[in-house]
Design an enzyme around this catalytic site. Sequence first.
Site, PDB file in Angstrom:
ATOM      1  N   CYS A   1       0.837  -1.205   0.000  1.00  0.00           N
ATOM      2  CA  CYS A   1       0.000   0.000   0.000  1.00  0.00           C
ATOM      3  C   CYS A   1       0.871   1.254   0.000  1.00  0.00           C
ATOM      4  O   CYS A   1       1.693   1.446   0.897  1.00  0.00           O
ATOM      5  CB  CYS A   1      -0.921   0.012   1.214  1.00  0.00           C
ATOM      6  SG  CYS A   1      -1.985   1.469   1.279  1.00  0.00           S
TER       7      CYS A   1
ATOM      8  N   GLY B   1      -4.760  -6.106 -12.511  1.00  0.00           N
ATOM      9  CA  GLY B   1      -5.240  -6.136 -13.888  1.00  0.00           C
ATOM     10  C   GLY B   1      -6.655  -5.667 -14.118  1.00  0.00           C
ATOM     11  O   GLY B   1      -7.168  -5.780 -15.239  1.00  0.00           O
TER      12      GLY B   1
END
Length: 493
Positions: free
Chosen positions: A116, A216
């Site tokens: 993150c 993706g």
Amino acid sequence: MILNSLSLCYHNKLILAPMVRVGTLPMRLLALDYGADIVYCEELIDLKMIQCKRVVNEVLSTVDFVAPDDRVVFRTCEREQNRVVFQMGTSDAERALAVARLVENDVAGIDVNMGCPKQYSTKGGMGAALLSDPDKIEKILSTLVKGTRRPVTCKIRILPSLEDTLSLVKRIERTGIAAIAVHGRKREERPQHPVSCEVIKAIADTLSIPVIANGGSHDHIQQYSDIEDFRQATAASSVMVARAAMWNPSIFLKEGLRPLEEVMQKYIRYAVQYDNHYTNTKYCLCQMLREQLESPQGRLLHAAQSSREICEAFGLGAFYEETTQELDAQQARLSAKTSEQTGEPAEDTSGVIKMAVKFDRRAYPAQITPKMCLLEWCRREKLAQPVYETVQRPLDRLFSSIVTVAEQKYQSTLWDKSKKLAEQAAAIVCLRSQGLPEGRLGEESPSLHKRKREAPDQDPGGPRAQELAQPGDLCKKPFVALGSGEESPLEGW
């Protein structure tokens, strides 16, 4: 060394990614319904988790990890026990192990967030900040692998150079982790940047443990068949889906995407059944609606200020009433059973109107409480002030209060941790039995507005103001168009 038991297999799996505010129990169960094999919870910070107590919630049939302020930080249930991975944010090996041991009997795996890029994570040395400290990564993962019964994984981003990336992942593999999830973007990159399938492929070719491809959703995954195409493009063992699943969790369904309204209604049912806080429910629904937020349905959702109003906006009002009544009845039965087991003296409560309710401060504006609403109503009706009688149960030191209004007594069957909370609950019972507003967000009594205005000024940007503003803000801007240059709340997931 503790041997990992009940190992979770990470080969050839469809996985719901950890997503802040999204990966709560309703979304995880919905993803499982639609075909996900493994579901990750949202990142939960170690410092918060180590303060929590494990509580078996017999009303909801869940296991709750509850903070000192009574907020549920993590909730899980038997159905997902062998398929849910607990992701933590940490920068300390011993704290990480303490959290893992706290939750290990209720989850299938333990994951450390190392990808993150958001400041709230990196400023504490967590998330992507760990990528620049391989020694700390090794210590955290090695400690977890040796000290917990569950398989340990981590989720990373790629480094600026392929050489450095491969060096890091080989070092990570040597700690003994079960799998590694790779978000195919660098720390500074955002969803508008293309995902680096070739780097994920190089990692998969280098390691012997399963590599889980992530990142993706925008470029590659629009429907179920795209998931396998993305897996092949990256040579990964499994695929972890984030945004595409957030927008429509039926992305995991082999038969194809289900209509969004159907998906949202199913999500809402889980949210009500598992007592999900309405602000979180609203946030997740806003992510699903996206461009449709200006539709009639979207405007109803934007205006909703409670779980009941959300249900009504989606034609589930009757379901809400039926479900909450069942939960209240179950709570009342359990409370009665507890009273019998504690050996409390039986008292004459004939004529006392009872309901199973609790006061949740988050559901009310800063300056309004049920007690205030009840007092205002009594003054308006020229009745005597409400009188509260509160007792404390010796065994667990919980409180119960009876309020008397116009010679009628009202009481919640649920015991509370403080005298003030017990009195608020009793006031709620009285107001609800009379069909009166209790001051919840969205139903404030006009007669109280003046009192609110006369209250001492508060910092408009303070924590409470931000908390109250949050639900509406989230619906006004639930996502950011990719390529806009702005950051979404879900960056890095």
